[in-house]
Design a protein around this motif. Structure first.
Motif: not given
Length: 85
Positions: A74-76, A21-22, A68-72
């Motif tokens: 795109l928005e996060k 995603m990054l 952010h921590e955990g399930v990624p």
């Protein structure tokens, strides 16, 4: 520009998805490619991981603040990159 620290585990499916995603976000916005991201594999650098307060990977810190921590999603992840700009 602020620095990002990204904590991950090599075999974590959520981490692998976050990295893809990054790359997608960087391809959409060239200014994201200029951001310095320090990737820290927590099982290989236990001392650095222990110095930060998190339970789930991937975890992203921008200038020492957990964003952010955990399930990624795109928005996060885009929020992480925007905070670093």
């Amino acid at each position: 520009m602020k620095k990002i620290k990204a904590f991950y585990l090599q075999n974590c499916p959520h981490c692998k998805r976050a990295f893809k995603m990054l790359e997608e976000l960087k391809s959409q916005n060239s200014s994201y490619s200029e951001i310095d991201i320090e990737y820290i594999e927590e099982s290989e650098n236990v001392q650095a991981a222990s110095a930060h307060d998190y339970y789930y990977v991937p975890t992203f810190y921008v200038d020492g603040v957990k964003i952010h921590e955990g399930v990624p999603t795109l928005e996060k992840l885009e929020e992480v990159l925007k905070k670093a700009l």
